[in-house]
Design an enzyme around this catalytic site. Sequence first.
Site, PDB file in Angstrom:
ATOM      1  CD  GLU A   1      -1.366   0.963  -6.469  1.00  0.00           C
ATOM      2  OE1 GLU A   1      -2.244   0.860  -5.588  1.00  0.00           O
ATOM      3  OE2 GLU A   1      -0.143   0.929  -6.248  1.00  0.00           O
TER       4      GLU A   1
ATOM      5  CD  GLU B   1      -0.857   4.152  -2.562  1.00  0.00           C
ATOM      6  OE1 GLU B   1      -0.892   3.827  -1.369  1.00  0.00           O
ATOM      7  OE2 GLU B   1      -1.799   3.907  -3.352  1.00  0.00           O
TER       8      GLU B   1
HETATM    9  O1  AHR Z   1      -2.998  -2.457  -4.585  1.00  0.00           O
HETATM   10  C1  AHR Z   1      -2.877  -2.609  -3.203  1.00  0.00           C
HETATM   11  C2  AHR Z   1      -2.183  -1.430  -2.540  1.00  0.00           C
HETATM   12  O2  AHR Z   1      -2.952  -0.282  -2.692  1.00  0.00           O
HETATM   13  C3  AHR Z   1      -0.860  -1.033  -3.125  1.00  0.00           C
HETATM   14  O3  AHR Z   1       0.178  -1.804  -2.635  1.00  0.00           O
HETATM   15  C4  AHR Z   1      -0.720   0.384  -2.696  1.00  0.00           C
HETATM   16  O4  AHR Z   1       0.064   1.154  -3.578  1.00  0.00           O
HETATM   17  C5  AHR Z   1      -2.152   0.866  -2.612  1.00  0.00           C
HETATM   18  O5  AHR Z   1      -2.409   1.508  -1.418  1.00  0.00           O
END
Ligand code: AHR
Length: 521
Positions: A325, A199
Amino acid sequence: MSFPKRILTALGSLGLAVAGPAATAQPVQMTVQAGDPKLQISRHIYGHFAEHLGRCIYGGFWVDKDSKAPQQGRIRMDVVEALRKIKVPNLRWPGGCFADTYHWHDGVGPSAQRPKMLNMWWGNTLEDNSFGTHEFLELCSLLGTEPYLAANVGSGTVQEMAGWMEYLNANDDTPLVLERRRNGHPEPYKVSWWGIGNESWGCGGNMTAEYYTDVYKRYATFAHNYPASPPLKKIVSGANGDDPNWTETCMKRIPLGQMWGLTLHQYTLPTGNWTGSKGSATNFDETQYFSTLRNCLRMEAIVSKHAAIMDKYDKDKKVALLVDEWGVWTDVEPGTNPGFLYQQNSLRDALVAGTTLNIFNNHCDRVRGANLAQAVNVLQAVILTDKDRMLLTPTYHVFDLYQVHQDAQYLPLQFSSPDYAFGSEKIPALNASASKDKSGAVHISLVNLDPHKAIALETALAGISWKTVTGRVLTSAKINDYNTFDKPNAVKLASFTGAKKRGDKLAVELPPKSVVMLELR
Ligand code: AHR
């Protein structure tokens, strides 16, 4: 909201639902096509994620020596055994946002001498670094899974990342290799999956896409291959949700030869709000059930959008899109630390999982990896623990059902879905995907999102001969049913008897709010 015609047509061509007439006594006609024998559903779509966040590592994978949970070293073996059963193909670590604050060298060597750090992202807890690189790779070896490391780009250095790679993958007598050997691992670990940042548009450094691509190229230049280990799979930190500019900039500015994969993060929030309440994990009515599923279905349009951008620069589809994610993100369980992101998991989450995995399967020409956030005790976890107790969530059961798709040949589907209408809005009630495994068995995963109506299906299989059909189903009386430590089997798999061979067709009666996996032999 009703889905625009353009999107519905795309959904249909990908084996997802096309809006059609409301469900009637007439069965939905589905065709399973032969497809391209070379197109596989990568097993890596079924990957998981372990971050130093809340009780994912500490209490989830890694326990105190005096814990009563079964352990090997301090690795929690009941969790390992459960995950082995669903065949975890890759495990991403150490974050997440945590990765861009993590200094790997603090997590190797004698445990008592490892420096402690504050976990600034997640609850300011004191991280003692007792679970570091060797422990993570031992966990991966017990799970039989591919390690997927995220290097610190946000607050680390190129030298630090390059050193981690040398420590793990080289085998000449350099100081770092000698150190690895002293720390108990004579042979190289051969880690090939490397995320370069996480991110980077947000918690990984708040960079612009242009700036990140320059940074990426610099890091990637010093991410060396070592003769003792397979070539690195270098992974670009990708877009937030449907941000096309990030993907476009990465694809335009990074040479294809410098990237193996590009990521995408997309979460499903019941209310769709990042700022106010995201919605409860268990205490919701049909309004929020519907909005959660509507939000989850956005994954189809988002993946299509990024895939189309990638196609412009990479016609041969060499670069993998990794949704590393994804999952449902609700308010935390009342009374728990807000920084720990601990939430329960209901039948609704299982329907989200089944739907999302169908979307990924149907995009397997480009989506060749994904990681549910997160494996244990965080967000849409497949396992929850409470001291030495453990439970499997409804989402776990979906991964159990869908493991048959791993590395199987993709079979496209065609059908028109009935609507699931709620208030003035409607979404496709039915989504599905199919594959053929090495033994010739055909698997069809079906999800009915409608909480009230069953769906009758009549399926033809082009050029596939089969004699028997068996199946398993996940459903429950209520959309918000979930498993607790006192009732760990409230939502569980059952055998499915609603599928029959009728002539050369397959007839199915798909229960409301259910995920079904059929096996045809
Ligand atoms: O999964 C939780 C968080 O969500 C992670 O650390 C981040 O990459 C995303 O914003």
